[in-house]
Design a protein around this motif. Structure first.
Motif, PDB file in Angstrom:
ATOM      1  N   VAL A 169       0.834  -1.204   0.000  1.00 59.90           N
ATOM      2  CA  VAL A 169       0.000   0.000   0.000  1.00 59.90           C
ATOM      3  C   VAL A 169       0.869   1.255   0.000  1.00 59.90           C
ATOM      4  O   VAL A 169       0.595   2.204  -0.739  1.00 59.90           O
ATOM      5  CB  VAL A 169      -0.978   0.003   1.200  1.00 59.90           C
ATOM      6  CG1 VAL A 169      -1.681   1.349   1.346  1.00 59.90           C
ATOM      7  CG2 VAL A 169      -1.998  -1.123   1.056  1.00 59.90           C
ATOM      8  N   LEU A 170       1.927   1.271   0.807  1.00 57.10           N
ATOM      9  CA  LEU A 170       2.811   2.439   0.841  1.00 57.10           C
ATOM     10  C   LEU A 170       3.429   2.696  -0.533  1.00 57.10           C
ATOM     11  O   LEU A 170       3.513   3.846  -0.977  1.00 57.10           O
ATOM     12  CB  LEU A 170       3.892   2.272   1.905  1.00 57.10           C
ATOM     13  CG  LEU A 170       3.411   2.269   3.359  1.00 57.10           C
ATOM     14  CD1 LEU A 170       4.571   1.984   4.308  1.00 57.10           C
ATOM     15  CD2 LEU A 170       2.714   3.565   3.723  1.00 57.10           C
ATOM     16  N   GLU A 171       3.835   1.642  -1.217  1.00 58.67           N
ATOM     17  CA  GLU A 171       4.399   1.798  -2.565  1.00 58.67           C
ATOM     18  C   GLU A 171       3.337   2.289  -3.539  1.00 58.67           C
ATOM     19  O   GLU A 171       3.602   3.176  -4.356  1.00 58.67           O
ATOM     20  CB  GLU A 171       5.023   0.484  -3.026  1.00 58.67           C
ATOM     21  CG  GLU A 171       6.316   0.186  -2.289  1.00 58.67           C
ATOM     22  CD  GLU A 171       6.910  -1.170  -2.623  1.00 58.67           C
ATOM     23  OE1 GLU A 171       6.646  -1.695  -3.729  1.00 58.67           O
ATOM     24  OE2 GLU A 171       7.641  -1.708  -1.771  1.00 58.67           O
ATOM     25  N   LYS A 172       2.138   1.743  -3.449  1.00 56.37           N
ATOM     26  CA  LYS A 172       1.031   2.161  -4.311  1.00 56.37           C
ATOM     27  C   LYS A 172       0.738   3.659  -4.148  1.00 56.37           C
ATOM     28  O   LYS A 172       0.448   4.359  -5.115  1.00 56.37           O
ATOM     29  CB  LYS A 172      -0.221   1.344  -3.959  1.00 56.37           C
ATOM     30  CG  LYS A 172      -1.469   1.729  -4.716  1.00 56.37           C
ATOM     31  CD  LYS A 172      -2.642   0.866  -4.266  1.00 56.37           C
ATOM     32  CE  LYS A 172      -3.922   1.285  -4.952  1.00 56.37           C
ATOM     33  NZ  LYS A 172      -5.062   0.455  -4.532  1.00 56.37           N
ATOM     34  N   LEU A 173       0.846   4.136  -2.893  1.00 54.81           N
ATOM     35  CA  LEU A 173       0.570   5.549  -2.602  1.00 54.81           C
ATOM     36  C   LEU A 173       1.808   6.430  -2.752  1.00 54.81           C
ATOM     37  O   LEU A 173       1.742   7.625  -2.480  1.00 54.81           O
ATOM     38  CB  LEU A 173      -0.001   5.687  -1.183  1.00 54.81           C
ATOM     39  CG  LEU A 173      -1.333   4.991  -0.929  1.00 54.81           C
ATOM     40  CD1 LEU A 173      -1.728   5.095   0.547  1.00 54.81           C
ATOM     41  CD2 LEU A 173      -2.423   5.583  -1.810  1.00 54.81           C
TER      42      LEU A 173
END
Length: 164
Positions: free
Chosen positions: A11-15
């Protein structure tokens, strides 16, 4: 790496949220974290998972680690009935977490957006924050602005409270 933890990094990478990761021995309390010899110049905050007296509303409270959260005062500010700590079963049901790993990152698992986030107003002035990535064997540091970005992505209701 634990599946709960890898989901956080996805999720952190996606955001596009950059983070610094620190692996460490399992810790379940702020006191235990502070005993670790990690050179962090950022605030750790407590994550309290609470429920109202009826058990039909749940809150994740993010509070400065140097403060003692007064649940009566918090309940009064948000117009709630008496607040108490939610059970381990409720923590697993709503945030998919185990005791000692409570973190806003657990909101990833709150598909129905049932948990309301209460943020200590004093955290707003922090440049960076350190929290668990849904396991208590690691900590990550992100900017407070990126914590806000993450919370907005989660879509849970967020409210600011004053905790003296």
């Amino acid at each position: 790496m634990d599946k709960k933890e890898s989901k956080v990094y996805e999720v952190l990478e996606k955001l596009a949220i950059p983070y610094e990761k620190y692996n460490h021995a399992p810790v379940a309390t702020i006191a235990a974290i502070e005993e670790l010899e990690m050179d962090l110049e950022v605030i750790h905050f407590k994550n309290l998972f609470l429920r109202n007296s009826k058990g039909d509303q749940h809150y994740l409270v993010l509070v400065d680690s140097s403060k003692k959260a007064n649940t009566k005062a918090i309940a009064k500010q948000i117009g709630s009935t008496r607040l108490s700590f939610a059970s381990d079963e409720r923590l697993e049901k709503y945030l998919g977490l185990e005791p000692g790993a409570v973190s806003p990152m657990g909101l990833i698992n709150d598909i129905n957006k049932e948990v309301e986030v209460l943020i200590d107003q004093d955290l707003v002035s922090q440049e960076k924050v350190t929290l668990h990535p849904n396991v208590n064997t690691a900590s990550i540091t992100i900017s407070y602005e990126n914590l806000k970005k993450f919370l907005a992505w989660c879509g849970n209701k967020v409210q600011f409270v004053e905790i003296p």
